[in-house]
Write a protein that holds these residues in place. Structure first.
Motif, PDB file in Angstrom:
ATOM      1  N   ALA A   4     -10.170   7.003  35.168  1.00 43.18           N
ATOM      2  CA  ALA A   4     -10.274   6.402  33.834  1.00 43.18           C
ATOM      3  C   ALA A   4     -10.769   7.407  32.803  1.00 43.18           C
ATOM      4  CB  ALA A   4     -11.201   5.190  33.880  1.00 43.18           C
ATOM      5  N   LEU A   5     -11.798   8.154  33.138  1.00 42.21           N
ATOM      6  CA  LEU A   5     -12.371   9.084  32.166  1.00 42.21           C
ATOM      7  C   LEU A   5     -11.475  10.294  31.937  1.00 42.21           C
ATOM      8  CD1 LEU A   5     -14.771   7.183  32.653  1.00 42.21           C
ATOM      9  CD2 LEU A   5     -16.266   9.169  32.384  1.00 42.21           C
ATOM     10  N   THR A   6     -10.720  10.678  32.952  1.00 40.02           N
ATOM     11  CA  THR A   6      -9.737  11.739  32.748  1.00 40.02           C
ATOM     12  C   THR A   6      -8.642  11.262  31.802  1.00 40.02           C
ATOM     13  OG1 THR A   6     -10.157  12.750  34.912  1.00 40.02           O
ATOM     14  CG2 THR A   6      -8.028  13.186  33.898  1.00 40.02           C
ATOM     15  N   LEU A   7      -8.144  10.044  32.012  1.00 37.56           N
ATOM     16  CA  LEU A   7      -7.134   9.488  31.109  1.00 37.56           C
ATOM     17  C   LEU A   7      -7.663   9.393  29.690  1.00 37.56           C
ATOM     18  CD1 LEU A   7      -5.800   6.554  33.341  1.00 37.56           C
ATOM     19  CD2 LEU A   7      -4.654   8.749  32.911  1.00 37.56           C
ATOM     20  N   ALA A   8      -8.914   8.950  29.552  1.00 41.66           N
ATOM     21  CA  ALA A   8      -9.515   8.810  28.222  1.00 41.66           C
ATOM     22  C   ALA A   8      -9.674  10.159  27.541  1.00 41.66           C
ATOM     23  CB  ALA A   8     -10.868   8.115  28.353  1.00 41.66           C
ATOM     24  N   THR A   9      -9.936  11.198  28.314  1.00 40.42           N
ATOM     25  CA  THR A   9     -10.048  12.551  27.756  1.00 40.42           C
ATOM     26  C   THR A   9      -8.695  13.071  27.322  1.00 40.42           C
ATOM     27  OG1 THR A   9     -11.953  13.022  29.193  1.00 40.42           O
ATOM     28  CG2 THR A   9     -10.809  14.909  28.244  1.00 40.42           C
ATOM     29  N   TRP A  10      -7.689  12.862  28.161  1.00 43.15           N
ATOM     30  CA  TRP A  10      -6.344  13.335  27.839  1.00 43.15           C
ATOM     31  C   TRP A  10      -5.729  12.569  26.668  1.00 43.15           C
ATOM     32  CZ3 TRP A  10      -4.379  13.412  33.589  1.00 43.15           C
ATOM     33  CH2 TRP A  10      -4.738  14.645  34.189  1.00 43.15           C
ATOM     34  N   SER A  11      -6.033  11.274  26.552  1.00 36.38           N
ATOM     35  CA  SER A  11      -5.416  10.436  25.518  1.00 36.38           C
ATOM     36  C   SER A  11      -6.488   9.697  24.723  1.00 36.38           C
ATOM     37  CB  SER A  11      -4.449   9.431  26.166  1.00 36.38           C
ATOM     38  OG  SER A  11      -3.363  10.076  26.778  1.00 36.38           O
ATOM     39  N   PRO A  12      -7.171  10.404  23.823  1.00 40.13           N
ATOM     40  CA  PRO A  12      -8.247   9.766  23.057  1.00 40.13           C
ATOM     41  C   PRO A  12      -7.774   8.635  22.161  1.00 40.13           C
ATOM     42  CG  PRO A  12      -7.754  11.952  22.186  1.00 40.13           C
ATOM     43  CD  PRO A  12      -7.020  11.827  23.481  1.00 40.13           C
ATOM     44  N   GLY A  13      -6.472   8.592  21.852  1.00 40.70           N
ATOM     45  CA  GLY A  13      -5.944   7.522  21.017  1.00 40.70           C
ATOM     46  C   GLY A  13      -5.535   6.282  21.785  1.00 40.70           C
ATOM     47  N   ALA A  14      -5.647   6.326  23.105  1.00 41.01           N
ATOM     48  CA  ALA A  14      -5.287   5.180  23.940  1.00 41.01           C
ATOM     49  C   ALA A  14      -6.537   4.369  24.284  1.00 41.01           C
ATOM     50  CB  ALA A  14      -4.601   5.651  25.214  1.00 41.01           C
ATOM     51  N   ARG A  15      -6.310   3.138  24.699  1.00 39.01           N
ATOM     52  CA  ARG A  15      -7.380   2.266  25.175  1.00 39.01           C
ATOM     53  C   ARG A  15      -7.284   2.236  26.691  1.00 39.01           C
ATOM     54  NH1 ARG A  15     -12.279  -0.205  23.898  1.00 39.01           N
ATOM     55  NH2 ARG A  15     -12.263  -2.445  24.299  1.00 39.01           N
ATOM     56  N   VAL A  16      -8.325   2.709  27.375  1.00 38.22           N
ATOM     57  CA  VAL A  16      -8.306   2.800  28.823  1.00 38.22           C
ATOM     58  C   VAL A  16      -9.140   1.666  29.418  1.00 38.22           C
ATOM     59  CG1 VAL A  16      -8.826   4.213  30.842  1.00 38.22           C
ATOM     60  CG2 VAL A  16      -8.009   5.303  28.737  1.00 38.22           C
ATOM     61  N   TYR A  17      -8.497   0.820  30.192  1.00 39.01           N
ATOM     62  CA  TYR A  17      -9.193  -0.257  30.893  1.00 39.01           C
ATOM     63  C   TYR A  17      -9.518   0.219  32.304  1.00 39.01           C
ATOM     64  CZ  TYR A  17      -7.977  -3.484  27.151  1.00 39.01           C
ATOM     65  OH  TYR A  17      -7.858  -4.108  25.925  1.00 39.01           O
ATOM     66  N   ALA A  18     -10.798   0.220  32.646  1.00 37.55           N
ATOM     67  CA  ALA A  18     -11.258   0.610  33.973  1.00 37.55           C
ATOM     68  C   ALA A  18     -11.734  -0.646  34.686  1.00 37.55           C
ATOM     69  CB  ALA A  18     -12.387   1.630  33.862  1.00 37.55           C
ATOM     70  N   ILE A  19     -11.070  -0.995  35.782  1.00 32.22           N
ATOM     71  CA  ILE A  19     -11.309  -2.276  36.439  1.00 32.22           C
ATOM     72  C   ILE A  19     -11.718  -2.062  37.889  1.00 32.22           C
ATOM     73  CG2 ILE A  19     -10.171  -4.390  37.246  1.00 32.22           C
ATOM     74  CD1 ILE A  19      -8.464  -4.293  34.741  1.00 32.22           C
TER      75      ILE A  19
END
Length: 208
Positions: A78-93
């Motif tokens: 999740a945090l890698t995705l959030a770093t790569w795509s700061p404009g996206a909303r990352v849901y970590a479940i």
């Protein structure tokens, strides 16, 4: 962790195993994170090999939209995705409350305010995902795993994509065959050290 005890598993809602915090360095392309892990949460004290292979092998995530890390653990995907795509909303479940707390705290320390952490029950029912990422909890059993994947793949946008990493020895080919039987298109993106990265897409607009 005692694998024979239900509350000792990383997929238990409230693991009773004693806390043992350990820092894990996540160093990937464009990513330099120090994440807190703990006992009772998947891959305690390390970035497991499957996740590393997965993050090294998946295409760049969408720059915008809703991304899902299904079974987030302490949050490396999740945090890698959030770093790569700061404009996206990352849901970590995750069903594991300790895992959710760790991911939430790790996101705060990394100053990643585009990460939304929750249990499955707390996740808004109307959210549709542009991409789903998962190192799925194989050890919950085949039926439970199929139900888990079917539930969340129903919420994949018609043009969305799901990426999974599964060990060949843990049933990667069986999972791919089952997903295909559900009317999904499954392609193998890569195979490394017995781990296979699968790309899953809907073939029509119907739910699974």
């Amino acid at each position: 962790m005692n694998p024979s005890s239900p509350d000792g598993h990383y997929f238990s809602p409230e693991p009773s195993v004693a806390s043992d915090p350990r820092v894990v360095d996540v160093l990937l392309d464009g990513v330099d994170l120090q994440l807190q892990s703990d006992a009772g949460v998947f891959s305690h004290g390390q970035l497991d090999e499957a996740t590393r292979i997965f993050l090294d092998g998946v295409p760049s995530p969408p720059a915008h939209g809703n991304l899902l890390d299904l079974g987030c653990g302490y949050g490396p995907i999740a945090l890698t995705l959030a770093t790569w795509s700061p404009g996206a909303r990352v849901y970590a479940i995750d069903v594991n409350e300790r895992a959710c707390d760790l991911t939430r705290d790790n996101a705060r320390r990394a100053k990643l305010d585009n990460v939304h952490v929750s249990t499955p029950q707390q996740t808004p029912a109307d959210v549709v995902f542009d991409a789903i990422y998962s190192n799925p909890p194989i050890r919950i059993g085949k039926q439970a795993l199929h139900e888990l994947l079917a539930t969340w793949l129903q919420r994949l946008a018609p043009t969305g994509v799901c990426y999974l990493v599964v060990g060949k020895h843990l049933g990667a080919d069986s999972i791919a065959k089952w997903l295909t039987s559900q009317g999904l298109r499954v392609d193998r993106l890569s195979s490394k050290q017995s781990y296979r990265v699968l790309e899953v897409r809907r073939t029509d607009r119907e739910q699974i």
